[in-house]
Design a protein around this motif. Structure first.
Motif, mmCIF file in Angstrom:
data_model
loop_
_atom_site.group_PDB
_atom_site.id
_atom_site.type_symbol
_atom_site.label_atom_id
_atom_site.label_comp_id
_atom_site.label_asym_id
_atom_site.label_seq_id
_atom_site.Cartn_x
_atom_site.Cartn_y
_atom_site.Cartn_z
ATOM 1 N N GLN A 1 44.776 25.133 44.717
ATOM 2 C CA GLN A 1 46.311 25.206 45.444
ATOM 3 C C GLN A 1 47.438 23.908 44.716
ATOM 4 O O GLN A 1 47.991 22.513 45.914
ATOM 5 N N SER A 2 47.147 23.309 43.501
ATOM 6 C CA SER A 2 48.272 22.479 42.848
ATOM 7 C C SER A 2 49.125 23.852 42.026
ATOM 8 O O SER A 2 48.970 24.945 41.616
ATOM 9 N N VAL B 1 40.342 33.318 52.838
ATOM 10 C CA VAL B 1 39.676 31.625 52.962
ATOM 11 C C VAL B 1 39.550 30.715 53.567
ATOM 12 O O VAL B 1 41.941 31.087 53.154
ATOM 13 N N LYS B 2 39.394 30.142 54.678
ATOM 14 C CA LYS B 2 40.037 29.680 55.528
ATOM 15 C C LYS B 2 40.533 28.069 55.628
ATOM 16 O O LYS B 2 40.000 27.800 54.941
ATOM 17 N N ILE C 1 46.081 33.829 46.951
ATOM 18 C CA ILE C 1 44.662 34.066 46.771
ATOM 19 C C ILE C 1 43.464 34.244 47.663
ATOM 20 O O ILE C 1 43.469 34.930 48.408
ATOM 21 N N PHE C 2 43.893 32.686 47.990
ATOM 22 C CA PHE C 2 43.136 31.691 48.813
ATOM 23 C C PHE C 2 43.327 33.036 50.397
ATOM 24 O O PHE C 2 42.454 33.593 50.941
ATOM 25 N N PHE D 1 45.078 40.044 41.318
ATOM 26 C CA PHE D 1 45.394 38.574 41.296
ATOM 27 C C PHE D 1 46.548 38.474 39.928
ATOM 28 O O PHE D 1 45.281 38.999 39.143
ATOM 29 N N SER D 2 47.471 38.657 40.323
ATOM 30 C CA SER D 2 48.344 38.093 39.434
ATOM 31 C C SER D 2 48.350 35.929 39.346
ATOM 32 O O SER D 2 47.840 35.849 40.325
ATOM 33 N N PHE D 3 48.090 35.923 38.490
ATOM 34 C CA PHE D 3 48.129 33.985 38.091
ATOM 35 C C PHE D 3 48.476 33.139 37.052
ATOM 36 O O PHE D 3 48.721 34.354 36.108
#
Length: 188
Positions: A96-97, A129-130, A123-124, A36-38
């Motif tokens: 998630q910021s 990731v729930k 990404i979650f 993933f890109s971030f």
């Protein structure tokens, strides 16, 4: 751009995780971790696989920087950073910021961890990731931790992301293979 190579089945056919399908949307030990890109609060355009090439990665998914329980987990990671480094493991925290909110709370020199900003929770979702329900947060252990965080002086910051987001942990080796995985059942 990051190379996004799909996971393959033993037959060599591409395997795609289907969002919402309980059988396929979460990863297991031995699966290939997706790229993933971030961006971090201080750097743009990073690729997860570039980080993994340099050594094993401990990937921790938490809610957001304003969450007191998340602040405690981040402080624990910073406290234990030497133990991770001794094992050749780089901790990364996915939040998630937004970069702006994190920069408003801390300076780069004060944050020895790589903070991945995922305000859209992409990404979650990619990692399965729930989001939990309110009943997952009304457990005695979570309530105790919330009260303890207040006694320790942690304060709730800006609300971002999904308030009922569950945590997760992955250990990814240099071959991009998931060697440990844990999907949280509540906010522990």
């Amino acid at each position: 751009t990051c190379a996004r190579k799909p996971k393959k089945l033993d037959s060599g056919e591409p395997y795609v995780k289907i969002q919402g399908d309980a059988m396929n949307d979460q990863f297991s030990i031995g699966d290939t971790a997706p790229d993933f890109s971030f961006e971090t609060p201080w750097n743009e355009k990073n690729c997860f696989y570039n980080v993994v090439e340099q050594g094993k990665v401990f990937l921790l998914f938490l809610r957001y920087i304003g969450c007191p329980l998340c602040q405690i987990k981040i402080d624990e990671l910073i406290r234990d950073l030497g133990q991770f480094e001794a094992q050749g493991v780089k901790p990364m925290v996915v939040l998630q910021s937004t970069p702006e909110v994190i920069r408003g709370q801390t300076e780069q020199k004060e944050m020895p961890l790589t903070i991945v900003c995922d305000s859209a929770a992409e990404i979650f979702e990619q990692y399965g990731v729930k989001v939990g329900s309110i009943f997952r947060y009304l457990t005695p252990s979570v309530i105790r931790k919330g009260l303890a965080s207040k006694k320790l002086g942690y304060k709730h910051g800006k609300y971002e992301g999904r308030e009922k987001q569950l945590p997760a942990v992955f250990l990814v080796d240099t071959d991009r293979i998931i060697r440990y995985v844990y999907y949280g059942k509540n906010d522990e």
